[in-house]
Write a protein that holds these residues in place. Sequence first.
Motif, mmCIF file in Angstrom:
data_model
loop_
_atom_site.group_PDB
_atom_site.id
_atom_site.type_symbol
_atom_site.label_atom_id
_atom_site.label_comp_id
_atom_site.label_asym_id
_atom_site.label_seq_id
_atom_site.Cartn_x
_atom_site.Cartn_y
_atom_site.Cartn_z
ATOM 1 N N PRO A 65 0.546 -1.270 -0.255
ATOM 2 C CA PRO A 65 -0.214 -0.077 0.613
ATOM 3 C C PRO A 65 1.338 1.511 -0.058
ATOM 4 O O PRO A 65 1.609 1.179 1.142
ATOM 5 C CB PRO A 65 -0.920 0.165 1.300
ATOM 6 N N ASP A 66 0.800 2.358 -0.885
ATOM 7 C CA ASP A 66 1.641 3.363 -0.864
ATOM 8 C C ASP A 66 0.310 4.348 -1.454
ATOM 9 O O ASP A 66 -0.494 4.863 -2.278
ATOM 10 C CB ASP A 66 2.392 3.325 -2.362
ATOM 11 N N VAL A 67 0.044 5.621 -0.437
ATOM 12 C CA VAL A 67 -0.816 6.809 -0.647
ATOM 13 C C VAL A 67 -0.181 7.507 -1.576
ATOM 14 O O VAL A 67 -1.083 8.198 -2.731
ATOM 15 C CB VAL A 67 -0.424 7.640 0.149
ATOM 16 N N ALA A 68 1.163 7.496 -2.260
ATOM 17 C CA ALA A 68 1.819 8.354 -3.390
ATOM 18 C C ALA A 68 1.751 7.238 -4.935
ATOM 19 O O ALA A 68 1.229 7.937 -6.025
ATOM 20 C CB ALA A 68 2.899 8.517 -4.007
ATOM 21 N N ARG A 69 0.376 5.969 -4.938
ATOM 22 C CA ARG A 69 0.404 5.215 -6.356
ATOM 23 C C ARG A 69 -1.234 4.832 -5.987
ATOM 24 O O ARG A 69 -1.820 4.478 -6.796
ATOM 25 C CB ARG A 69 0.728 3.954 -6.231
ATOM 26 N N ILE A 70 -2.232 5.747 -5.505
ATOM 27 C CA ILE A 70 -3.438 6.417 -5.758
ATOM 28 C C ILE A 70 -3.638 7.224 -6.598
ATOM 29 O O ILE A 70 -3.243 8.380 -5.930
ATOM 30 C CB ILE A 70 -4.129 6.082 -4.600
ATOM 31 N N ALA A 71 -3.334 7.050 -7.869
ATOM 32 C CA ALA A 71 -3.574 7.648 -8.791
ATOM 33 C C ALA A 71 -5.028 9.082 -8.969
ATOM 34 O O ALA A 71 -4.818 10.287 -9.537
ATOM 35 C CB ALA A 71 -3.627 7.242 -10.407
ATOM 36 N N ARG A 112 -0.401 11.910 6.225
ATOM 37 C CA ARG A 112 0.450 11.393 6.833
ATOM 38 C C ARG A 112 0.254 9.546 6.468
ATOM 39 O O ARG A 112 -0.496 9.245 6.521
ATOM 40 C CB ARG A 112 0.173 11.704 8.368
ATOM 41 N N THR A 113 1.266 9.565 6.696
ATOM 42 C CA THR A 113 1.871 7.291 6.472
ATOM 43 C C THR A 113 2.237 7.262 7.425
ATOM 44 O O THR A 113 2.990 7.341 8.555
ATOM 45 C CB THR A 113 2.735 7.780 5.310
ATOM 46 N N THR A 161 4.705 3.633 3.997
ATOM 47 C CA THR A 161 3.948 4.438 2.911
ATOM 48 C C THR A 161 2.120 4.630 2.382
ATOM 49 O O THR A 161 1.809 5.541 1.977
ATOM 50 C CB THR A 161 4.358 4.175 1.191
ATOM 51 N N ALA A 162 1.843 3.540 3.335
ATOM 52 C CA ALA A 162 0.233 3.044 3.862
ATOM 53 C C ALA A 162 -0.644 4.728 4.130
ATOM 54 O O ALA A 162 0.695 5.334 5.026
ATOM 55 C CB ALA A 162 0.347 1.908 4.161
ATOM 56 N N PRO A 163 -1.506 4.947 3.951
ATOM 57 C CA PRO A 163 -1.680 5.926 4.917
ATOM 58 C C PRO A 163 -2.174 5.773 6.093
ATOM 59 O O PRO A 163 -2.324 4.809 7.238
ATOM 60 C CB PRO A 163 -3.374 6.281 5.111
ATOM 61 N N ALA A 164 -1.412 6.763 7.373
ATOM 62 C CA ALA A 164 -1.549 6.228 8.878
ATOM 63 C C ALA A 164 -2.956 6.858 9.407
ATOM 64 O O ALA A 164 -3.545 7.780 8.974
ATOM 65 C CB ALA A 164 -0.689 7.461 9.618
ATOM 66 N N LEU A 165 -3.315 5.968 10.307
ATOM 67 C CA LEU A 165 -5.166 6.108 9.972
ATOM 68 C C LEU A 165 -6.088 6.371 11.711
ATOM 69 O O LEU A 165 -5.286 5.744 12.297
ATOM 70 C CB LEU A 165 -6.336 4.903 9.723
ATOM 71 N N SER A 166 -7.035 7.293 11.914
ATOM 72 C CA SER A 166 -7.187 7.227 12.598
ATOM 73 C C SER A 166 -8.039 6.198 13.189
ATOM 74 O O SER A 166 -8.369 4.750 12.267
ATOM 75 C CB SER A 166 -8.385 8.219 13.317
ATOM 76 N N ARG A 167 -8.373 6.013 14.659
ATOM 77 C CA ARG A 167 -9.499 4.450 14.890
ATOM 78 C C ARG A 167 -11.409 4.826 14.442
ATOM 79 O O ARG A 167 -11.853 3.506 14.166
ATOM 80 C CB ARG A 167 -9.466 4.697 16.397
ATOM 81 N N LYS A 168 -11.458 5.575 13.447
ATOM 82 C CA LYS A 168 -12.008 5.665 12.869
ATOM 83 C C LYS A 168 -12.124 5.910 11.014
ATOM 84 O O LYS A 168 -12.595 6.216 9.931
ATOM 85 C CB LYS A 168 -13.242 6.904 12.894
ATOM 86 N N PHE A 169 -10.763 4.890 11.071
ATOM 87 C CA PHE A 169 -10.195 5.184 9.864
ATOM 88 C C PHE A 169 -10.283 6.488 8.956
ATOM 89 O O PHE A 169 -10.328 6.577 7.759
ATOM 90 C CB PHE A 169 -11.505 4.187 8.535
#
Length: 417
Positions: A323-329, A340-341, A344-352
């Motif tokens: 998973p890589d935020v930069a590749r979500i075209a 924030r990552t 490379t994946a998104p850093a998510l809150s407890r509610k996504f």
Amino acid sequence: MKKLDVAIVGAGPYGLSLAAFLKSSDIDHCVFGPAMSFWQDNMPPGTKLKSDGQSSDLPAPGSGFPISRYQIETTGSFVVTQPITVEEFHAYGTRFRDRMVSHADPRTVATIRRDGNGFSLTLEDGEEVGARAVVVAVGVRSFTYLPRHLAALPADCITHSVEHGPVAALAGKRVAVVGSGASAIDVAAALHEAGADTRIITRRESVAFHHPPSHRRPLRHRIRRPDTGIGGGWDLWFYVNFPALFHALPEAVRLRVVETTLGPAPGWFMRDRIEGKVPILSGMTTMAVSADDGVVTFALKDRHGAAHRIEVDHVVAATGFRPDVARIAMLDPALASAIRTCGTAPALSRKFETSVPGLYMIGPVAAPSFGPVMRFVFGAGTTTPVLGRHLARRFPRAASTTVPLGPPAAAYGQAGE
């Protein structure tokens, strides 16, 4: 420009399930994208899901529409241990959409950008739609991973396993499939059966096929290794039942667990299609790989130190996803850079929710935040009810007044969806 409270981008299992929960709360929403297209376009025909039928439900409020009900309606029976083909799973998902989702639009989303306190989505035909919140549920298709030595090959010599649906174009060619997981074994079997001269190359000592399911395990075995929707063991039991606690672990621990949990393991039912039919070069280290005049040459070394040279016409890399935020075209660059990552994946809150207020991400992209269960359809069961309740509190409505977008419902089942 039409306005929504919630736009769901991606009509796979997670997106459709969330739409069902938003419908039950009368949230002004729409789910965008061709329903279950990954399961139709990006997996070889005849592929079967590793998970049991009871682990392949699309969650929905109340009694919902489980796959057991779909099978009973279409075939008259449901056997929990019988593997489900991707064709049947695709058909189940589209029937789920028709029954459980109020507003679906088969058009894809080309761009998502911030617009004031909300977001603007540009659809494939240029129409723009506004949304106060966006949920990205794009699956794994954008996150293919190629090791450096394979990424250097010419583009016409290599494909990722996710690019195969039909494999007929490779019939008659010499093909090396790199990997030993479900994707590798599934595509290798399909290639062999389509007439390709196929071999599997893996660094692992052997292919670790799953064991056939058993629903009469002795109690002592179930205590020692409890069953879950993604496998057996107390570690998996924790990941399945307590994703919120997993979320509280240090980031480095979460990343390590996601990277090392549930390695390559094809379905038990694939043995008959592979063993004795497709050569498996196991325990191999790739020393070098090169391409010249359309021929790819592997220089390999086995576990005993002996050298091997393999020449093929094409390589299929079943080397997984990252998973890589930069590749979500579809994300506008300014929007992507504000997220924030975690790795490379998104850093998510407890509610996504991402670090951009109102932008959420669910599915495999959430695994580094919530654990390995998010890599499976089964993970929707601990995702969509939580996010659905959160969005219902954020956008309370007495009744939905949404006007459906795009083509009428009759067009949703068109061929090629």
